[in-house]
Scaffold this motif. Structure first.
Motif, short mmCIF file in Angstrom:
data_model
loop_
_atom_site.label_atom_id
_atom_site.label_comp_id
_atom_site.label_asym_id
_atom_site.label_seq_id
_atom_site.Cartn_x
_atom_site.Cartn_y
_atom_site.Cartn_z
N SER A 1 -0.66 7.99 10.29
CA SER A 1 0.23 6.93 10.76
C SER A 1 1.68 7.22 10.35
O SER A 1 2.62 6.93 11.11
N THR B 1 -3.76 7.27 6.67
CA THR B 1 -2.39 6.81 6.43
C THR B 1 -1.41 7.94 6.72
O THR B 1 -0.34 7.72 7.27
N SER C 1 0.85 -1.20 0.00
CA SER C 1 0.00 0.00 0.00
C SER C 1 0.89 1.24 0.00
O SER C 1 2.10 1.16 0.25
N GLY D 1 1.01 3.66 2.17
CA GLY D 1 1.60 3.87 3.50
C GLY D 1 2.78 2.95 3.73
O GLY D 1 3.81 3.36 4.28
N GLN D 2 2.63 1.69 3.29
CA GLN D 2 3.75 0.75 3.45
C GLN D 2 4.93 1.17 2.60
O GLN D 2 6.09 1.08 3.04
N THR E 1 3.60 13.01 2.62
CA THR E 1 2.29 12.41 2.86
C THR E 1 1.25 12.86 1.83
O THR E 1 0.08 12.51 1.94
N LEU F 1 -1.05 10.33 0.18
CA LEU F 1 -1.68 9.37 1.10
C LEU F 1 -3.01 9.89 1.63
O LEU F 1 -3.20 11.10 1.76
#
Ligand code: ADP
Ligand code: ADP
Length: 232
Positions: A178, A175, A142, A144-145, A168, A171
């Protein structure tokens, strides 16, 4: 830690001068999370690229740990650059390499022994919460990953500074939260100075200790979040 002293960057476009960064003074202290906010074209990317000397200033000085990067001989510059990690909006991962290999890449380039690489990469993957993804490829992750991989890769060489270029912006809000929490942990655990540029106010309010507002190449306001954003 990072000092801009009357820094300008002028581009020549068809004989016309464009002052992308215009007489900027900034002091970013060790361990701070410092945000630079502004609209597109304000000069944020140029500013951040002056820190690792992807761009050289036309005028003024950028000091990292008291050293003027533009005046350093090549080998010294290489050393200082190793202390500066960077993450990107679109992650910039190597698609043909696994998560492990992406994170290991800066150490492989530096010819670090395999055993050391393995220990370091394992530690960092645990820190970012991706220890079970080591063998996956970026297209199996994903957004975020992917950014966690980007952060892990930036951290393997133990930098003192982390530059975040719209990290970011690709995203979703959850996400984003995070990733910002992870950046706070990066600062708290490793005492890394974080300089981030963004056009998102929420990002600044969420994590930054200090902020500079850029417009047309100039820093028009700077200070703590409270100073800059609390209405008089
Ligand atoms: P931001 O990151 O805030 O969107 P940039 O730093 O990318 O702003 O751009 C600031 C200004 O400098 C813009 O007008 C942009 O077109 C110009 N600019 C950026 N990079 C270059 C370059 N390599 N050559 C010429 N002009 C550039
Ligand atoms: P080589 O360097 O021989 O081409 P690879 O590039 O496939 O091998 O892998 C680089 C290194 O990464 C190897 O030493 C391998 O043992 C190690 N490695 C790959 N996945 C993991 C993992 N999940 N945990 C620890 N080490 C790993």
């Amino acid at each position: 830690m990072i000092h801009f002293e009357d820094v300008s960057k002028v581009y020549e476009n068809d004989g016309k001068e464009l002052r992308a960064v215009d007489h900027v003074d900034l002091r970013i202290e060790k361990g701070e999370i410092f945000g630079v906010i502004g609209f597109s074209g304000a000069g944020k990317s140029t500013l951040i690229r002056l820190v690792n000397l992807i761009e050289a200033p036309s005028d003024g000085k950028v000091l990292v740990d008291g050293r003027n990067l533009a005046a350093l001989p090549k080998p010294e510059l290489r050393k200082v650059r190793r202390k500066i990690g960077m993450i990107f909006q679109h992650f910039n991962l190597l698609e043909s390499k696994t998560v492990y290999q992406n994170v290991a890449f800066p150490l492989s380039l530096a010819k670090v022994p395999k055993k050391e690489i393995e220990a370091r990469v394992t530690e960092i993957l645990e820190f970012v919460g991706l220890e079970d993804k080591a063998k996956q490829y970026p297209d199996q992750l994903s957004g975020g990953q992917k950014q966690r991989v980007g952060i892990a890769r930036a951290l393997t060489t133990s930098p003192e500074i982390l530059l975040c270029d719209e990290a970011t912006s690709a995203l979703d809000p959850q996400t984003t939260k995070s990733i910002l929490d992870l950046l706070k942990r990066v600062r708290d655990q490793y005492n890394i100075t974080i300089l981030m540029i963004t056009h998102e106010m929420q990002v600044i309010k969420e994590v930054c200790d200090k902020v500079a507002v850029m417009e047309n190449g100039k820093v028009i306001e700077q200070g703590t979040i409270f100073d800059v954003f609390s209405n008089p």
